[in-house]
Design a protein around this motif. Sequence first.
Motif, PDB file in Angstrom:
ATOM      1  N   SER A  54      58.402  29.107  59.747  1.00 54.02           N
ATOM      2  CA  SER A  54      59.102  28.056  60.550  1.00 54.02           C
ATOM      3  C   SER A  54      58.258  27.371  61.492  1.00 54.02           C
ATOM      4  N   LYS A  55      57.548  28.218  62.308  1.00 51.77           N
ATOM      5  CA  LYS A  55      56.593  27.856  63.131  1.00 51.77           C
ATOM      6  C   LYS A  55      55.295  27.153  62.328  1.00 51.77           C
ATOM      7  N   SER A  56      54.844  27.642  61.492  1.00 55.67           N
ATOM      8  CA  SER A  56      53.945  26.928  60.635  1.00 55.67           C
ATOM      9  C   SER A  56      54.195  25.478  60.247  1.00 55.67           C
ATOM     10  N   TYR A  57      55.383  25.415  59.939  1.00 53.48           N
ATOM     11  CA  TYR A  57      55.743  24.069  59.379  1.00 53.48           C
ATOM     12  C   TYR A  57      56.047  23.070  60.555  1.00 53.48           C
ATOM     13  N   ALA A  58      56.551  23.740  61.810  1.00 53.59           N
ATOM     14  CA  ALA A  58      56.961  22.909  62.880  1.00 53.59           C
ATOM     15  C   ALA A  58      55.477  22.251  63.192  1.00 53.59           C
ATOM     16  N   PHE A  59      54.271  23.348  63.291  1.00 54.83           N
ATOM     17  CA  PHE A  59      53.238  22.823  63.691  1.00 54.83           C
ATOM     18  C   PHE A  59      52.280  21.631  62.446  1.00 54.83           C
ATOM     19  N   GLY A  60      52.634  21.910  61.283  1.00 50.54           N
ATOM     20  CA  GLY A  60      52.183  20.835  60.414  1.00 50.54           C
ATOM     21  C   GLY A  60      52.646  19.626  60.554  1.00 50.54           C
ATOM     22  N   ALA A 104      48.528  11.925  53.602  1.00 53.19           N
ATOM     23  CA  ALA A 104      47.542  13.222  52.963  1.00 53.19           C
ATOM     24  C   ALA A 104      48.213  14.613  53.689  1.00 53.19           C
ATOM     25  N   LEU A 105      48.521  14.391  54.916  1.00 60.02           N
ATOM     26  CA  LEU A 105      48.903  15.800  55.583  1.00 60.02           C
ATOM     27  C   LEU A 105      50.181  16.355  55.082  1.00 60.02           C
ATOM     28  N   LEU A 106      51.034  15.165  54.617  1.00 60.33           N
ATOM     29  CA  LEU A 106      52.297  15.751  54.065  1.00 60.33           C
ATOM     30  C   LEU A 106      52.356  16.078  52.505  1.00 60.33           C
ATOM     31  N   TYR A 107      51.402  15.294  51.901  1.00 58.90           N
ATOM     32  CA  TYR A 107      50.924  15.714  50.742  1.00 58.90           C
ATOM     33  C   TYR A 107      50.345  17.100  50.532  1.00 58.90           C
ATOM     34  N   GLY A 108      49.654  17.478  51.349  1.00 56.09           N
ATOM     35  CA  GLY A 108      48.965  18.854  51.465  1.00 56.09           C
ATOM     36  C   GLY A 108      49.950  19.861  51.780  1.00 56.09           C
ATOM     37  N   MET A 109      51.116  19.704  52.696  1.00 56.94           N
ATOM     38  CA  MET A 109      52.135  20.647  52.575  1.00 56.94           C
ATOM     39  C   MET A 109      52.918  20.625  51.561  1.00 56.94           C
ATOM     40  N   TYR A 110      53.076  19.786  50.632  1.00 55.25           N
ATOM     41  CA  TYR A 110      54.253  19.600  49.465  1.00 55.25           C
ATOM     42  C   TYR A 110      53.545  19.968  48.422  1.00 55.25           C
ATOM     43  N   LYS A 111      52.396  19.332  48.101  1.00 60.33           N
ATOM     44  CA  LYS A 111      51.545  19.931  46.765  1.00 60.33           C
ATOM     45  C   LYS A 111      50.278  20.565  46.885  1.00 60.33           C
ATOM     46  N   GLY A 112      49.390  20.291  47.850  1.00 55.89           N
ATOM     47  CA  GLY A 112      47.954  20.653  48.088  1.00 55.89           C
ATOM     48  C   GLY A 112      47.886  22.036  48.357  1.00 55.89           C
ATOM     49  N   LYS A 113      48.475  22.735  48.639  1.00 51.92           N
ATOM     50  CA  LYS A 113      48.535  24.294  49.091  1.00 51.92           C
ATOM     51  C   LYS A 113      48.580  25.004  48.060  1.00 51.92           C
ATOM     52  N   PHE A 123      53.533  32.244  51.825  1.00 59.46           N
ATOM     53  CA  PHE A 123      53.967  31.805  50.731  1.00 59.46           C
ATOM     54  C   PHE A 123      55.326  31.472  50.827  1.00 59.46           C
ATOM     55  N   ASP A 124      55.817  30.555  49.881  1.00 59.74           N
ATOM     56  CA  ASP A 124      57.059  29.872  49.877  1.00 59.74           C
ATOM     57  C   ASP A 124      57.703  29.386  48.518  1.00 59.74           C
ATOM     58  N   ASN A 125      56.844  29.658  47.523  1.00 62.52           N
ATOM     59  CA  ASN A 125      56.999  29.262  45.989  1.00 62.52           C
ATOM     60  C   ASN A 125      56.450  30.206  45.107  1.00 62.52           C
ATOM     61  N   ARG A 126      57.509  31.116  44.724  1.00 60.25           N
ATOM     62  CA  ARG A 126      57.085  32.298  43.658  1.00 60.25           C
ATOM     63  C   ARG A 126      56.552  31.739  42.506  1.00 60.25           C
ATOM     64  N   LYS A 127      57.061  30.639  41.764  1.00 57.55           N
ATOM     65  CA  LYS A 127      56.624  30.232  40.523  1.00 57.55           C
ATOM     66  C   LYS A 127      55.317  29.544  40.681  1.00 57.55           C
ATOM     67  N   LYS A 128      54.869  29.206  41.616  1.00 59.29           N
ATOM     68  CA  LYS A 128      53.544  28.734  41.885  1.00 59.29           C
ATOM     69  C   LYS A 128      52.707  29.899  42.106  1.00 59.29           C
ATOM     70  N   ILE A 129      53.032  30.976  42.838  1.00 58.69           N
ATOM     71  CA  ILE A 129      52.165  32.167  42.946  1.00 58.69           C
ATOM     72  C   ILE A 129      52.031  32.675  41.421  1.00 58.69           C
ATOM     73  N   GLU A 130      53.096  32.832  40.904  1.00 53.39           N
ATOM     74  CA  GLU A 130      53.283  33.363  39.405  1.00 53.39           C
ATOM     75  C   GLU A 130      51.882  32.527  38.487  1.00 53.39           C
ATOM     76  N   TYR A 131      51.980  31.166  38.705  1.00 56.59           N
ATOM     77  CA  TYR A 131      51.185  30.269  37.970  1.00 56.59           C
ATOM     78  C   TYR A 131      49.617  30.807  38.354  1.00 56.59           C
ATOM     79  N   ALA A 132      49.349  31.027  39.669  1.00 55.79           N
ATOM     80  CA  ALA A 132      48.103  31.192  40.012  1.00 55.79           C
ATOM     81  C   ALA A 132      47.600  32.447  39.591  1.00 55.79           C
TER      82      ALA A 132
END
Length: 407
Positions: free
Chosen positions: A63-69, A131-140, A175-184
């Motif tokens: 939560s702090k990380s997203y507040a900073f982002g 770009a920063l919003l995209y980075g938080m939503y998709k880029g990571k 991490f906050d998305n299990r499907k993405k980590i499964e994919y990786a």
Amino acid sequence: MLRWIIFIIVYIVMGLYTLQALKTVTRYPWVYYLFITIAVLVLGNFIYQFTAGEEEGRVLSRSKSYAFGLLLTVLAFQLVTILFLFSEDIFRVISSGYQKFFGQSKEFTLPERRKFLSILGLGLAAIPFGALLYGMYKGKYNFKVLKYNLEYDDLPDAFDGYQITQISDVHSGSFDNRKKIEYAVDLINKQKSDVILFTGDMVNNMATEMEPWSDLFTTLDAKDGKFSVLGNHDYGDYVDWETEEAKSQNLEDLKNLQRNMGFDLLLNENRFLQKGDDKIALVGVENWGRGGFKKAGDLKKAAANVGKDDFKILMSHDPSHWEDVVLHDEYHYHLTLSGHTHGMQFGIEIPGWIKWSPVKWRYKYWAGIYKELGQYINVNRGFGFLGYPGRVGIWPEITVITLKKKA
């Protein structure tokens, strides 16, 4: 408290300045109110998360990380806009002063802002904002497989074509998305490499961060095994532990967790990868970092019983170790694998054209393959993310290196 007050005042002044650009561009009040609402909510959430909402024992929670982002996103929008407004205001002041002292006007009056410059400033400010919003939503989670072929005169014949997959800086606490980590994880296994090497920072701070993901990383598979070393975050140095015993136990828990996941954790140790009569030495050091980072790495100890003429691969989390120690060691380390920098999770990369990130001002070797004194290093851009919960331009990386015998 004083720092908070100064920060809030600066933030408000920047917001008011940016509001002037919006008022120049549009006369709709709802636009102003929307901007003010977003700016206030982002600031309020940031203050709450880093004061009353702080979680005990964790330096940077999700939560702090997203507040900073989000705060970083708003600040980027404001800064770019202000650059245009301030440059225009300098011109307006100079123009008004000239008219008062050398022209016919007897009063000091500022000319109106030019709408075009405000539109241009807001338009350019929208680029880092988006770009920063995209980075938080998709880029990571925009995982990239980067492949390299490295040629050596003295590579043992049996290892010609030997394939290594390197991952680094998992930072599972973010991490906050299990499907993405499964994919990786599946993407790593699809490379079908001979060996998987992990070069540190499994967690942000605590061993428990990895527990929800350990079943996935257990499925990583390579025929010659998977090996790991520790990074600076793995020691728990950034947590205010109640006792030293608790800190030591956390490190032991993380070591055991890695072993239970099938990793052979090298703590200033080495192993030999064998193919028939040929072998290469795999050397792993604990973290060694410049500029206040832990220096637990002991290269001499790690290379004990390794011959000077053996072909050597070194796993060392921080690339400053390569620059400061490894390059000048009496042993020739053919390939060093590092991580740590994350490429700052922000930059511009167009293969063959440009590779840039602000992190280059701190680390000479910050991403990709470098060669010095006949020795190679690969600095992995990282699998996960930390601090800013996203990536822009510097995408999460899975490295595949193929060793070749030079003809």
